[in-house]
Design an enzyme around this catalytic site. Structure first.
Site, PDB file in Angstrom:
ATOM      1  N   TYR A 141       0.817  -1.208   0.000  1.00 34.30           N
ATOM      2  CA  TYR A 141       0.000   0.000   0.000  1.00 34.30           C
ATOM      3  C   TYR A 141       0.856   1.266   0.000  1.00 34.30           C
ATOM      4  CZ  TYR A 141      -4.585  -2.149   0.882  1.00 34.30           C
ATOM      5  OH  TYR A 141      -5.757  -2.839   0.780  1.00 34.30           O
ATOM      6  N   LYS A 191       3.840 -15.622   2.740  1.00 35.54           N
ATOM      7  CA  LYS A 191       4.035 -16.351   1.473  1.00 35.54           C
ATOM      8  C   LYS A 191       5.534 -16.581   1.330  1.00 35.54           C
ATOM      9  CE  LYS A 191       2.598 -18.153  -2.426  1.00 35.54           C
ATOM     10  NZ  LYS A 191       1.772 -19.383  -2.463  1.00 35.54           N
ATOM     11  N   ASP A 223      -2.163 -18.676   0.992  1.00 35.16           N
ATOM     12  CA  ASP A 223      -3.158 -19.381   0.173  1.00 35.16           C
ATOM     13  C   ASP A 223      -3.841 -20.464   0.997  1.00 35.16           C
ATOM     14  OD1 ASP A 223      -0.677 -20.641   0.229  1.00 35.16           O
ATOM     15  OD2 ASP A 223      -0.739 -21.350  -1.839  1.00 35.16           O
ATOM     16  N   ASP A 251     -11.962  -9.663   4.504  1.00 28.35           N
ATOM     17  CA  ASP A 251     -13.241  -9.753   3.788  1.00 28.35           C
ATOM     18  C   ASP A 251     -13.740 -11.194   3.773  1.00 28.35           C
ATOM     19  OD1 ASP A 251     -13.003  -6.996   3.122  1.00 28.35           O
ATOM     20  OD2 ASP A 251     -14.010  -7.348   1.205  1.00 28.35           O
TER      21      ASP A 251
HETATM   22  C1  IPM Z   1     -10.283  -1.663   4.172  1.00 34.40           C
HETATM   23  C2  IPM Z   1     -10.576  -1.014   2.847  1.00 34.40           C
HETATM   24  C3  IPM Z   1      -9.449  -0.038   2.523  1.00 34.40           C
HETATM   25  C4  IPM Z   1      -8.153  -0.829   2.459  1.00 34.40           C
HETATM   26  C5  IPM Z   1      -9.662   0.769   1.241  1.00 34.40           C
HETATM   27  C6  IPM Z   1     -10.970   1.518   1.247  1.00 34.40           C
HETATM   28  C7  IPM Z   1      -8.518   1.709   0.980  1.00 34.40           C
HETATM   29  O1  IPM Z   1     -10.739  -1.975   1.864  1.00 34.40           O
HETATM   30  O2  IPM Z   1     -10.128  -0.924   5.170  1.00 34.40           O
HETATM   31  O3  IPM Z   1     -10.222  -2.883   4.241  1.00 34.40           O
HETATM   32  O4  IPM Z   1      -7.850  -1.436   1.426  1.00 34.40           O
HETATM   33  O5  IPM Z   1      -7.428  -0.804   3.440  1.00 34.40           O
HETATM   34 MN    MN Z   2     -10.723  -4.036   2.583  1.00 35.36          MN
END
Ligand code: IPM
Ligand code: MN
Length: 360
Positions: A141, A191, A223, A251
């Site tokens: 990031y 990984k 994975d 997620d």
């Molecule tokens: C999260 C979101 C953020 C991330 C985005 C909105 C930049 O997906 O907090 O998980 O990728 O960190």
């Molecule tokens: Mn996210």
């Protein structure tokens, strides 16, 4: 106690869920006699519209003055085809970095009342209780060089995954400390069969582990972890990983909780002299433009983030527990938002928030 909080509703459903979270804060402040000082700031798409940039200097200043920051969500579809540095999301990355909140705690647990909201079989999900500790201010990031290079012989793009020893060590220690207060198990995800960064990650985690002899450690490849999360999620207690792996796997964790709308998060950095954490609190979900403004988003991720704030930034464990209990009570009544597939008519965002306030 004086609770001095900056509120950044952001974009999309961020506004609606944050409104309910703030309502809960007010109820808590009233009931336990805390003084609430709320200020509001701009972050994300709304900040681009009003100031020209996603993370205005004013917001940065307000975040430094606050004891804790409550955020909604950022992102607007109109910026979908815009370069990363001009997008709302860059505002979120900016404030995370500026506040130095390197550890993002994302608890994932199952609720009895929501077992049927998960597409997974009940016996797999029932009893799940883990915390994903996502490194938040390093890795892909933030790494440089980065960019899209239009030059010959061919257009190409670069991102860089980079971590230093100390960046890995501090988040690892956070994970071990957390595990000590739980079931005393840390799983480190990497990984290392392919990436040098992951080899260093594993080396650092292994070097830190002997300082926590009471905590069991194992290493899992990312994975395989993705598969274990749905095959055998109860094996996890504290799961620590680098930034992007954590983004993706949290997620996936949402499927265990029944809906991504349920997941809260606490991003913490250094401890202040008072012993409280500098913290940024936000639900895991995004701005969900498809349902924004319709009063149907699930506010529990945001409200759970308030509970986390009360606990970590203010040490108010009784108040935090009361908020969590109130949410659980509302879940048990079955009057929940549409994402949780209620049997009767779904609750609106406002009704769900109101019900939590009432239960407190
Ligand atoms: C999260 C979101 C953020 C991330 C985005 C909105 C930049 O997906 O907090 O998980 O990728 O960190
Ligand atoms: Mn996210």
């Amino acid at each position: 106690m004086n609770l001095n909080i900056l509120v950044l509703p952001g974009d999309g459903i961020g506004l609606e869920v944050t409104r309910e979270a703030v309502r809960v804060l007010r109820v808590v402040a009233e009931k336990w006699n805390h003084q609430l000082t709320l200020r509001e700031g701009l972050l994300g798409g709304i900040a681009i519209h009003k100031t020209g940039g996603p993370f205005p200097a004013e917001t940065e200043k307000l975040s430094r003055e606050a004891d804790a920051v409550l955020m909604g969500a950022v992102g607007l579809p109109e910026f979908d085809n815009v370069a990363p540095e001009k997008r709302p999301e860059r505002g979120l990355l900016g404030i995370r970095k500026s506040m130095g909140v390197f550890a993002n705690l994302r608890p994932v647990r199952s609720y009895k009342a929501l077992l049927d909201s998960s597409p997974l079989k009940n016996h797999l999900v029932d009893g799940v209780d883990m915390v994903i500790v996502r490194e938040l201010t390093g890795g892909l990031y933030y790494g440089t060089p980065r960019g899209i290079y239009e030059d010959a012989p061919e257009i190409h793009a670069v991102n860089t995954m980079a971590y230093s020893w100390s960046e890995i060590e501090r988040v690892t220690r956070m994970a071990f400390e957390l595990a000590r207060k739980r079931r005393k198990k840390v799983t480190s995800v990497d990984k290392s069969n392919v990436l040098e960064v992951s080899q260093l990650w594993r080396r650092v985690v292994t070097a830190v582990a002997p300082d926590y002899p009471d905590v069991e450690l194992d290493h899992v490849l990312v994975d395989n972890c993705a598969m274990q999360l749905v095959l055998n999620p109860k094996r996890f207690d504290v799961v620590v990983m680098e930034n992007m792996f954590g983004d993706i796997l949290s997620d996936e964790g949402a499927v265990l909780a029944g809906s991504i709308g349920m997941l809260p998060s606490a991003s913490i950095g250094s401890k202040k002299p008072s012993g409280a954490w500098t913290g940024l609190y936000e639900p895991v979900h995004g701005s969900a433009p498809d349902i924004a403004g319709q009063n149907k988003a699930n506010p529990f991720g945001a409200i759970g983030s308030v509970a986390a704030m009360l606990e970590y930034s203010f040490g108010l464990t009784e108040e935090a527990a009361a908020v969590n209990r109130a949410m659980e009570h509302v879940l048990n009544t079955g009057r929940v938002t549409a994402d949780l597939r209620p049997t009767g008519p779904p609750a609106t965002t406002e009704q769900a928030g109101e019900a939590v306030c009432h239960a407190i």
